[in-house]
Design an enzyme around this catalytic site. Structure first.
Site, PDB file in Angstrom:
ATOM      1  N   LYS A 243       0.844  -1.200   0.000  1.00 21.20           N
ATOM      2  CA  LYS A 243       0.000   0.000   0.000  1.00 21.20           C
ATOM      3  C   LYS A 243       0.876   1.246   0.000  1.00 21.20           C
ATOM      4  O   LYS A 243       1.918   1.275   0.681  1.00 21.20           O
ATOM      5  CB  LYS A 243      -0.914  -0.023   1.239  1.00 21.20           C
ATOM      6  CG  LYS A 243      -1.960   1.087   1.273  1.00 21.20           C
ATOM      7  CD  LYS A 243      -2.873   0.926   2.503  1.00 21.20           C
ATOM      8  CE  LYS A 243      -3.993   1.947   2.539  1.00 21.20           C
ATOM      9  NZ  LYS A 243      -4.880   1.780   3.720  1.00 21.20           N
TER      10      LYS A 243
ATOM     11  N   SER B 113      -9.740   1.550   2.622  1.00 18.91           N
ATOM     12  CA  SER B 113      -8.924   2.357   1.754  1.00 18.91           C
ATOM     13  C   SER B 113      -7.842   1.580   1.012  1.00 18.91           C
ATOM     14  O   SER B 113      -7.263   2.111   0.060  1.00 18.91           O
ATOM     15  CB  SER B 113      -8.260   3.468   2.568  1.00 18.91           C
ATOM     16  OG  SER B 113      -7.404   2.921   3.558  1.00 18.91           O
TER      17      SER B 113
ATOM     18  N   SER C 161      -9.815  -0.812   6.790  1.00 17.81           N
ATOM     19  CA  SER C 161      -9.250  -0.682   5.447  1.00 17.81           C
ATOM     20  C   SER C 161      -8.522  -1.890   4.893  1.00 17.81           C
ATOM     21  O   SER C 161      -8.187  -1.907   3.708  1.00 17.81           O
ATOM     22  CB  SER C 161      -8.328   0.528   5.374  1.00 17.81           C
ATOM     23  OG  SER C 161      -9.114   1.693   5.319  1.00 17.81           O
TER      24      SER C 161
HETATM   25  N1  GLN Z   1     -13.213   3.927   6.056  1.00 18.45           N
HETATM   26  C1  GLN Z   1     -12.531   4.265   7.266  1.00 18.45           C
HETATM   27  C2  GLN Z   1     -12.081   5.686   7.202  1.00 18.45           C
HETATM   28  O1  GLN Z   1     -12.310   6.293   6.212  1.00 18.45           O
HETATM   29  C3  GLN Z   1     -11.386   3.341   7.505  1.00 18.45           C
HETATM   30  C4  GLN Z   1     -10.162   3.743   6.832  1.00 18.45           C
HETATM   31  C5  GLN Z   1      -8.960   2.946   7.217  1.00 18.45           C
HETATM   32  O2  GLN Z   1      -9.059   1.901   7.871  1.00 18.45           O
HETATM   33  N2  GLN Z   1      -7.795   3.474   6.854  1.00 18.45           N
HETATM   34  O3  GLN Z   1     -11.531   6.238   8.100  1.00 18.45           O
END
Ligand code: GLN
Length: 432
Positions: free
Chosen positions: A30, A105, A129
């Site tokens: 990532k 994400s 995410s």
């Molecule tokens: N969807 C969640 C957020 O927008 C989780 C994101 C994540 O785990 N980085 O914060």
């Protein structure tokens, strides 16, 4: 192949050592995880040209274990999103249905694995995410117990919530990668050695736990994490749980009343931490610098106006507000109280059950563009994943089946450092 899905931001290679437990494995990383000499953008214009001088501990451990890094994957900007559409590099498409999002994400990581462009991918999971994109793309994602995996070299979004975790096509491969990246790191003071934690299983050879044996396992099924979910998702997940029963597990209904407040608490805490973490991107210490002949305040404002996307700005503003002197008690402190309550609910539940099962995502993958104008709807999709981060627990998302070709993920949550239990249960889901 992965090109048509826009899974990668940068395709560059870091060769791994000749042998090791991950010899010949291709790993996608990532793009918020630092790679020495390879740009690490966090999906942001702000860091479009940032090249880290060192690699994250997890990257070093993977290459020392024989894996070859094949590229840096697309992601929601700074990890803020559930669809990979807030990336400054365009959205990633879901290999299961290219008109739909891959989740986020870490959407590029899950798509790279689902498309066969990587054997393992690293994501980061602050509020879901790793698990969300694994569920949407029909692959396996593990979110480790807080402190099991080093965050050294991970660009911080919300430090108290996040862990790096592996994504792979099957449980055993993900578990093997977890063993390689797990364990204390002198460069991250929040890492813990599970063998030094009271009552925890110190053995981190996780792949051996993927033996499919759930005979005698007690599975807690929390009503709150099924209420309000899409009927087709609920049906698919219930069928997978029923199958575990035929393999010798017992299920029992449980209640986690606090999780009703989890999404709200999560977003207050995550945005608060983000507003502080992202202050360093000022064009002087890090990041894109706006051409400005004004004073420092003007240059700071112009840099951040141009460098950050809309979702990141929204969160910095809300987080700054929640932490401000007049509102701190009303929002940030309340959220911390709710977090303590969530943690306690899980602790009580684990006195009676071995794992807790639910849908990973209460919805099927969104169509591209569908949720972008409706941030609240997007935040609510994190209802089942965020409680796990608030409580710092380990969890796996494993494919449970599909609805008209769209993958559905089953989430299995374990007690602190109970990685083996969730891996074992997840491998039984795979067998059915
Ligand atoms: N969807 C969640 C957020 O927008 C989780 C994101 C994540 O785990 N980085 O914060």
């Amino acid at each position: 192949m992965a090109v048509e899905y826009n899974a990668f931001i940068t395709e560059e290679t870091i060769e791994g050592d000749a042998d090791g437990p991950l010899a010949d494995a291709r790993v996608a990383v990532k793009d918020n995880i630092s790679t020495a000499g390879i740009r690490t953008t966090c999906g942001s214009e702000m860091l479009a040209d940032y090249v880290p001088p060192y690699s994250a501990t997890v990257v070093d451990r993977l290459t020392e274990a024989g894996a070859t890094v094949v590229g840096k994957t697309n992601m929601d900007e700074f990890g803020m999103g559930t669809t990979t559409e807030t990336s400054a590099f365009g959205p990633t498409r879901n290999p299961a249905d290219p008109e739909r999002v891959p989740g986020g994400s870490s959407g590029g990581s899950a798509a790279a694995v689902a498309a066969g462009a990587a054997d393992v991918a690293l994501g980061s999971d602050t509020g879901g995410s790793v698990r969300c994109p694994a569920a949407f793309c029909g692959v396996v994602g593990i979110k480790p117990t807080y402190g099991l995996v080093s965050r050294y070299g991970l660009v911080a979004y919300a430090n108290s919530l996040e862990q790096i975790g592996p994504i792979a096509a099957d449980v055993e491969t993900a578990a093997k990668a977890l063993s390689v990246i797990a364990g204390p790191d002198p460069n991250d003071g929040t890492t813990r050695d599970p063998s030094a934690v009271d009552g925890a299983d110190g053995d981190t050879a996780y792949a051996a736990a993927a033996d499919g044996d759930v005979d005698g396992l007690t599975i807690g099924v929390p009503t709150e994490l099924f209420d309000g979910a899409d009927d087709r998702v609920v049906e698919t997940v219930e069928a997978a749980i029923a199958d575990l029963e035929t393999q010798g597990a017992t299920t029992t209904e449980i209640s986690l009343p606090s999780v009703e407040h989890a999404v709200q608490a999560y977003y207050v805490i995550a945005m608060s931490e983000a507003s502080s973490n992202l202050a360093r991107f000022d064009g002087v210490r890090y990041g894109h610098r706006a051409e400005s002949d004004g004073n420092w305040n003007e240059s700071f404002a112009e840099t951040r106006e141009a460098g950050f996307g809309a979702e990141v700005k929204r969160r910095i503003l809300l987080g700054t507000y929640a932490l401000s002197a007049g509102y701190h008690d009303k929002y940030y402190k309340k959220a911390q109280d709710a977090r303590a309550w969530v943690r306690q609910d899980f602790e009580e539940a684990f006195a009676d059950v071995d794992v807790i099962a639910s849908p990973t995502m209460p919805v099927l993958p969104f169509e591209l563009g569908e949720s972008l104008d409706d941030p609240l709807r997007m935040y609510l999709a994190d209802a089942n994943t965020t409680p796990v981060n608030l409580a710092n627990l380990p969890a796996v998302s494993v494919p449970a089946g599909d609805v008209d070709g769209l993958p559905v993920g089953l989430q299995l949550v374990g007690p602190k450092f109970g990685e083996k239990t969730v891996i074992r249960a997840a491998s039984a889901v795979e067998e059915s």
